[in-house]
Design a protein around this motif. Structure first.
Motif, PDB file in Angstrom:
ATOM      1  N   ARG A 257       0.818  -1.212   0.000  1.00 10.26           N
ATOM      2  CA  ARG A 257       0.000   0.000   0.000  1.00 10.26           C
ATOM      3  C   ARG A 257       0.855   1.266   0.000  1.00 10.26           C
ATOM      4  NH1 ARG A 257      -4.340  -1.814  -2.317  1.00 10.26           N
ATOM      5  NH2 ARG A 257      -5.425  -3.435  -1.131  1.00 10.26           N
ATOM      6  N   ASP A 258       2.046   1.199   0.566  1.00 11.84           N
ATOM      7  CA  ASP A 258       2.922   2.368   0.583  1.00 11.84           C
ATOM      8  C   ASP A 258       4.054   2.177  -0.431  1.00 11.84           C
ATOM      9  OD1 ASP A 258       3.780   0.284   2.508  1.00 11.84           O
ATOM     10  OD2 ASP A 258       5.550   1.574   2.687  1.00 11.84           O
ATOM     11  N   ARG A 259       4.421   3.251  -1.093  1.00 13.29           N
ATOM     12  CA  ARG A 259       5.482   3.210  -2.105  1.00 13.29           C
ATOM     13  C   ARG A 259       6.327   4.474  -1.958  1.00 13.29           C
ATOM     14  NH1 ARG A 259       3.802   2.240  -8.276  1.00 13.29           N
ATOM     15  NH2 ARG A 259       2.921   0.362  -7.282  1.00 13.29           N
ATOM     16  N   THR A 260       7.626   4.309  -1.779  1.00 12.37           N
ATOM     17  CA  THR A 260       8.518   5.426  -1.464  1.00 12.37           C
ATOM     18  C   THR A 260       9.564   5.614  -2.560  1.00 12.37           C
ATOM     19  OG1 THR A 260       8.253   4.879   0.876  1.00 12.37           O
ATOM     20  CG2 THR A 260      10.030   6.395   0.305  1.00 12.37           C
ATOM     21  N   ARG A 261       9.892   6.881  -2.835  1.00  9.98           N
ATOM     22  CA  ARG A 261      10.965   7.213  -3.766  1.00  9.98           C
ATOM     23  C   ARG A 261      11.831   8.326  -3.178  1.00  9.98           C
ATOM     24  NH1 ARG A 261       7.551   8.226  -9.341  1.00  9.98           N
ATOM     25  NH2 ARG A 261       6.982  10.101  -8.157  1.00  9.98           N
ATOM     26  N   LEU A 262      13.151   8.190  -3.325  1.00 14.26           N
ATOM     27  CA  LEU A 262      14.103   9.239  -2.967  1.00 14.26           C
ATOM     28  C   LEU A 262      15.018   9.458  -4.165  1.00 14.26           C
ATOM     29  CD1 LEU A 262      15.102   8.109   0.644  1.00 14.26           C
ATOM     30  CD2 LEU A 262      13.529   9.953   0.021  1.00 14.26           C
ATOM     31  N   ARG A 263      15.354  10.701  -4.472  1.00 18.29           N
ATOM     32  CA  ARG A 263      16.122  10.982  -5.678  1.00 18.29           C
ATOM     33  C   ARG A 263      17.033  12.187  -5.486  1.00 18.29           C
ATOM     34  NH1 ARG A 263      10.708  11.398  -6.350  1.00 18.29           N
ATOM     35  NH2 ARG A 263       9.861  13.515  -6.284  1.00 18.29           N
ATOM     36  N   GLY A 264      18.062  12.229  -6.325  1.00 17.15           N
ATOM     37  CA  GLY A 264      18.977  13.364  -6.346  1.00 17.15           C
ATOM     38  C   GLY A 264      19.676  13.411  -7.691  1.00 17.15           C
ATOM     39  N   GLY A 265      20.188  14.572  -8.030  1.00 19.88           N
ATOM     40  CA  GLY A 265      20.863  14.680  -9.319  1.00 19.88           C
ATOM     41  C   GLY A 265      21.345  16.087  -9.581  1.00 19.88           C
ATOM     42  N   ALA A 266      21.818  16.313 -10.805  1.00 15.91           N
ATOM     43  CA  ALA A 266      22.345  17.618 -11.196  1.00 15.91           C
ATOM     44  C   ALA A 266      21.974  17.913 -12.640  1.00 15.91           C
ATOM     45  CB  ALA A 266      23.858  17.662 -11.024  1.00 15.91           C
ATOM     46  N   HIS A 267      21.540  19.157 -12.889  1.00 16.85           N
ATOM     47  CA  HIS A 267      21.281  19.657 -14.230  1.00 16.85           C
ATOM     48  C   HIS A 267      22.430  20.590 -14.612  1.00 16.85           C
ATOM     49  CE1 HIS A 267      17.058  18.346 -14.849  1.00 16.85           C
ATOM     50  NE2 HIS A 267      16.991  18.426 -13.527  1.00 16.85           N
ATOM     51  N   TRP A 268      22.907  20.468 -15.834  1.00 14.40           N
ATOM     52  CA  TRP A 268      23.982  21.334 -16.338  1.00 14.40           C
ATOM     53  C   TRP A 268      23.585  21.934 -17.674  1.00 14.40           C
ATOM     54  CZ3 TRP A 268      26.738  20.596 -20.945  1.00 14.40           C
ATOM     55  CH2 TRP A 268      27.819  21.457 -21.147  1.00 14.40           C
ATOM     56  N   GLU A 269      23.858  23.204 -17.843  1.00  7.34           N
ATOM     57  CA  GLU A 269      23.626  23.905 -19.103  1.00  7.34           C
ATOM     58  C   GLU A 269      24.927  24.555 -19.527  1.00  7.34           C
ATOM     59  OE1 GLU A 269      21.266  25.792 -22.275  1.00  7.34           O
ATOM     60  OE2 GLU A 269      20.568  24.395 -20.733  1.00  7.34           O
ATOM     61  N   GLY A 270      25.404  24.234 -20.719  1.00  7.14           N
ATOM     62  CA  GLY A 270      26.658  24.776 -21.212  1.00  7.14           C
ATOM     63  C   GLY A 270      26.507  26.149 -21.834  1.00  7.14           C
ATOM     64  N   PRO A 271      27.617  26.850 -22.031  1.00 11.31           N
ATOM     65  CA  PRO A 271      27.566  28.200 -22.604  1.00 11.31           C
ATOM     66  C   PRO A 271      27.103  28.226 -24.050  1.00 11.31           C
ATOM     67  CG  PRO A 271      29.828  27.456 -22.379  1.00 11.31           C
ATOM     68  CD  PRO A 271      28.986  26.452 -21.668  1.00 11.31           C
ATOM     69  N   ARG A 272      27.171  27.087 -24.731  1.00 14.54           N
ATOM     70  CA  ARG A 272      26.752  27.030 -26.133  1.00 14.54           C
ATOM     71  C   ARG A 272      25.387  26.368 -26.319  1.00 14.54           C
ATOM     72  NH1 ARG A 272      32.374  25.500 -29.383  1.00 14.54           N
ATOM     73  NH2 ARG A 272      33.597  27.276 -28.592  1.00 14.54           N
ATOM     74  N   GLY A 273      24.676  26.181 -25.238  1.00 14.69           N
ATOM     75  CA  GLY A 273      23.303  25.696 -25.350  1.00 14.69           C
ATOM     76  C   GLY A 273      23.090  24.221 -25.087  1.00 14.69           C
ATOM     77  N   GLY A 274      24.144  23.411 -24.983  1.00 12.15           N
ATOM     78  CA  GLY A 274      23.966  21.996 -24.678  1.00 12.15           C
ATOM     79  C   GLY A 274      23.567  21.812 -23.218  1.00 12.15           C
ATOM     80  N   SER A 275      22.771  20.798 -22.953  1.00 11.01           N
ATOM     81  CA  SER A 275      22.346  20.543 -21.576  1.00 11.01           C
ATOM     82  C   SER A 275      22.417  19.057 -21.284  1.00 11.01           C
ATOM     83  CB  SER A 275      20.926  21.061 -21.332  1.00 11.01           C
ATOM     84  OG  SER A 275      19.989  20.314 -22.081  1.00 11.01           O
ATOM     85  N   LEU A 276      22.571  18.734 -19.994  1.00 10.10           N
ATOM     86  CA  LEU A 276      22.677  17.345 -19.572  1.00 10.10           C
ATOM     87  C   LEU A 276      22.157  17.218 -18.149  1.00 10.10           C
ATOM     88  CD1 LEU A 276      23.766  14.497 -20.392  1.00 10.10           C
ATOM     89  CD2 LEU A 276      25.880  15.115 -19.209  1.00 10.10           C
ATOM     90  N   PHE A 277      21.531  16.088 -17.870  1.00  7.59           N
ATOM     91  CA  PHE A 277      21.085  15.777 -16.517  1.00  7.59           C
ATOM     92  C   PHE A 277      21.553  14.389 -16.138  1.00  7.59           C
ATOM     93  CE2 PHE A 277      17.934  13.426 -13.977  1.00  7.59           C
ATOM     94  CZ  PHE A 277      18.044  14.118 -12.793  1.00  7.59           C
TER      95      PHE A 277
END
Length: 309
Positions: A256-276
């Motif tokens: 009946r109970d469902r748990t999630r924990l998460r973490g991360g990082a978003h990056w945006e470069g000076p030329r427009g590329g992005s990554l997570f």
């Protein structure tokens, strides 16, 4: 599987034409890949998924529009769920699931609260071809293939409707932003969920983020195109009433109970590329699930381009 992809392409083309005919333009795109093999090196249960979104609106001002339906998101999700062992599963383990979903969602903010509402059509079973795709990937990485018994006992071919409603509000605390939210899902899985996401850093302000259903990570769909870095933390807990992915015939009991924990990082470069890059810990989904406490999924988000057509 070819028919399903043809259907998806026709749906995308038809939706795009309709959205443009109503004066909207495509303002964003985002995609998130998730896999557990690169998380805790164990390939099982919520083993892999991909989420992709395309958004149409009459421009973007840094916040979602006030009106319901003014901003439209076409969403595609693909997911593979598997027992702990694909060759010799335990007698009380979850069945294999291949699921493809196509949905239409809208995001709006009439006051201080952000809403996301949508409906999806979820296709399940061997008709998706995801069992064959899983074997293809395992041949490449040297993992075991799916046994005949697992294929035979997978969740059946069906077209299942589903709906989701999320409401959240953001608060500024120094350089951090905290966003508590509540969510309700119905159809394939019937559940209610509450949680929060914390963002540290200036990146992602004035952007549209979409929540990926498996991990709960929010991926960038409309970007502000400002270089920078942001760290995110989040978690939620759900009450689960029922799940078509955990049928009673499998002999397992839905938690009946469902748990999630998460973490991360978003990056945006000076030329427009992005990554997570992110990691998610998922709690157990059924009572007979042993070792769920070490279940980790790694997610990779690719470039989203708000100016592409």
């Amino acid at each position: 599987m070819t028919r399903l992809f043809a259907f998806a392409l026709c749906l995308c083309a038809g939706f795009s034409s309709t959205a443009m005919a109503e004066g909207r333009e495509r303002i964003g795109y985002g995609v998130l890949f998730t896999n557990d093999l690169i998380g805790d090196t164990k390939d099982r249960w919520r083993t892999g998924s991909v989420a992709s979104s395309r958004v149409w609106a009459d421009g973007w001002t840094g916040v979602a529009p006030e009106g319901f339906g003014d901003l439209l998101e076409f969403r595609f999700n693909g997911e593979v769920i598997a027992p702990e062992s694909l060759s010799r599963p335990a007698a009380q383990d979850r069945p294999f699931v291949g699921a493809l979903s196509f949905g239409l969602h809208t995001h709006f903010k009439p006051a201080h609260v952000e809403f996301a509402v949508g409906a999806d059509l979820i296709v399940t079973g061997a008709q998706t071809g995801l069992d064959d795709f899983q074997d293809y990937i395992h041949d490449i990485v040297g993992e075991r293939n799916i046994s005949r018994a697992v294929r035979r006992d997978q969740v059946d071919n069906a077209f299942r409707p589903a709906g989701v409603l999320e409401a959240g509000r953001s608060f500024e605390i120094g350089r951090a932003r905290i966003r508590p939210f509540a969510e309700a899902r119905g159809g394939v899985e019937n559940l209610v969920r509450a949680g929060a996401d914390i963002t540290i850093g200036s990146l992602m302000q004035g952007e549209l983020l979409v929540r990926e259903p498996v991990t709960g990570h929010r991926y960038r769909v409309v970007r502000a195109d400002k270089p920078g870095l942001a760290f995110i933390l989040g978690g939620d807990i759900a009450y689960v009433d029922s799940s078509d992915y955990l049928p009673a015939r499998s002999g397992i009991t839905v938690r009946r109970d469902r748990t999630r924990l998460r973490g991360g990082a978003h990056w945006e470069g000076p030329r427009g590329g992005s990554l997570f890059y992110g990691v998610t810990w998922l709690g157990e989904e059924f009572d007979q699930q042993h070792g769920g406490r070490s279940w980790a999924l790694c997610s990779l988000g690719c470039v989203s381009d708000k100016n592409s057509r």
